[in-house]
Each structure stands twice: as C-alpha cells, then as structure tokens.
Motif scaffolding. Sequence first.
Motif, PDB file in Angstrom:
ATOM      1  N   UNK A   1      13.724   3.009  13.827  1.00 54.95           N
ATOM      2  CA  UNK A   1      14.994   3.684  13.995  1.00 54.95           C
ATOM      3  C   UNK A   1      16.017   2.934  14.827  1.00 54.95           C
ATOM      4  N   UNK A   2      15.630   1.795  15.394  1.00 52.32           N
ATOM      5  CA  UNK A   2      16.546   1.004  16.218  1.00 52.32           C
ATOM      6  C   UNK A   2      17.101  -0.174  15.419  1.00 52.32           C
ATOM      7  N   UNK A   3      18.375  -0.467  15.615  1.00 53.99           N
ATOM      8  CA  UNK A   3      19.017  -1.578  14.919  1.00 53.99           C
ATOM      9  C   UNK A   3      19.610  -2.551  15.935  1.00 53.99           C
ATOM     10  N   UNK A   4      19.309  -3.833  15.754  1.00 52.74           N
ATOM     11  CA  UNK A   4      19.841  -4.879  16.624  1.00 52.74           C
ATOM     12  C   UNK A   4      20.644  -5.840  15.761  1.00 52.74           C
ATOM     13  N   UNK A   5      21.898  -6.078  16.143  1.00 51.14           N
ATOM     14  CA  UNK A   5      22.762  -6.992  15.406  1.00 51.14           C
ATOM     15  C   UNK A   5      23.137  -8.177  16.285  1.00 51.14           C
TER      16      UNK A   5
END
Length: 232
Positions: free
Chosen positions: A192-196
């Motif tokens: 559920x976590x997004x890193x850009x």
Amino acid sequence: MKKITALLICILCAFFYTNAQDNCSKYYPMKEGSSFEYTNYNKKGKVEGITTYSISSVSSEGSATKATLNLALSDKKGKENYKTSYTYTCENNMVSIDYKSLFPAAMMKQYESMGMKMEISGNDIEVPNNLEVGKELKDANVTINMNMSGMDMSISVDMTNRKVLAKESITTVAGTYTCYIVSEKTTSKTMGATIEMSSKLWLAEGVGMVKNETYKKNGDLMSRTELTKYTK
C-alpha cells in the motif's frame, strides 16, 4: 518488504552502472575479467560505500552475446554487506537485462524456505546503441507476487519516462568523459506504500556509466555515484 524493495531499486539502477567494450554493445561490458568500482555519496557529498562489478563469464548463443555480472556492495569502512549476480544479453545492437534475474536467487530460496510462494513478472530493461538527445527509451518493470499462509503481497518497481536529455563532458577521479544524460522515473509499490524517485545517468561510449544522481519526488538530491576506477 522494505528490504526487498530497496534491493530491487538498487539492482535496477545498477544495470546502468556497468562499463563496456564490445562490438555489440557501446555501453555494457562483454569482456570476461573486466572489473569496475563506483563510489557512492550521500546528499552532502560524504562517502556512503563502494559498489564493485566484475564480469565472470561471457558466452554466445546464436547471434546473441550473454554476460554474467557479479555485484558487491560495501559500506564506507570497506565491509562487504551484500553481493549477487545477474545476466544481460546483447543482440541486434540492443542490450537487455532479464527481469527475472533482478531478484537474487539466494533471497528467493530464503523466502521459499519460509513457506512463501513467489511469482515474478515484468519486461526486460533495454538500451540501444544509437543514443541521441531527445530519444525516448522503453519503460521497464518487475513485479513480485507473494503468498504466505493465505496472505497475498506484492512488490513492483517501474522505470518510466526514460529519455536522453543532453550530451556533455564531465570529470571524475577516473577521468574526463563525453556523456549522454539519461533521465528516468522510478516508482515502487509495496504493502500500500508508494515511493517515487527520479534519476540522471551519465553514459559514455566505451566506458558506460560515469555518474548517477538520484532525487526525491520534490527534486531534492538524495545521493550520487561516480566511477572511481576500472580494469579492462
């Protein structure tokens, strides 16, 4: 899960950290015994560690040339804390890396021994010989679906917006090189976590990656890596 995600991003980026001297590829090594060293710096310019690469084997399969690259990560004190290997292929003036080899076999066996079932999918990373300013490169990704005790989990790393921004001359302790600057965006998703993040890579013909810079989503510099020595 964070450990897996960070490792995947590292190895995906590491595909560009290699050097080259082969008629098929202008930017990737295909000579057995070649070795390369890169120094990793944090945003303040302090040394964080060393990444080394060596070509352990090169073979031909029809019109394709395949190489196995060994990778080792050491901390700033020189203590080795991780190593792995992966393969890539050069054919028709195009280099591609098998997305399945991006996930280390040793780590896969470790999780499988814990009863975790894993499936890996994606598409290979590709870089052609005919780089030029303005050229757009194919997106790349790897996705790992896992199941343990009935609970499903997934990790994905996508490399998008890959394009050649400019051409310029840069200098490191290893020398001065004329490079193409390749930019790309990396997006990782897990639990559920997004890193850009985004990055710029300086690639020199006959040498490969000379420099790499990684930035946060807001554009702030996170780290840089520079070529410090290599042996052909």
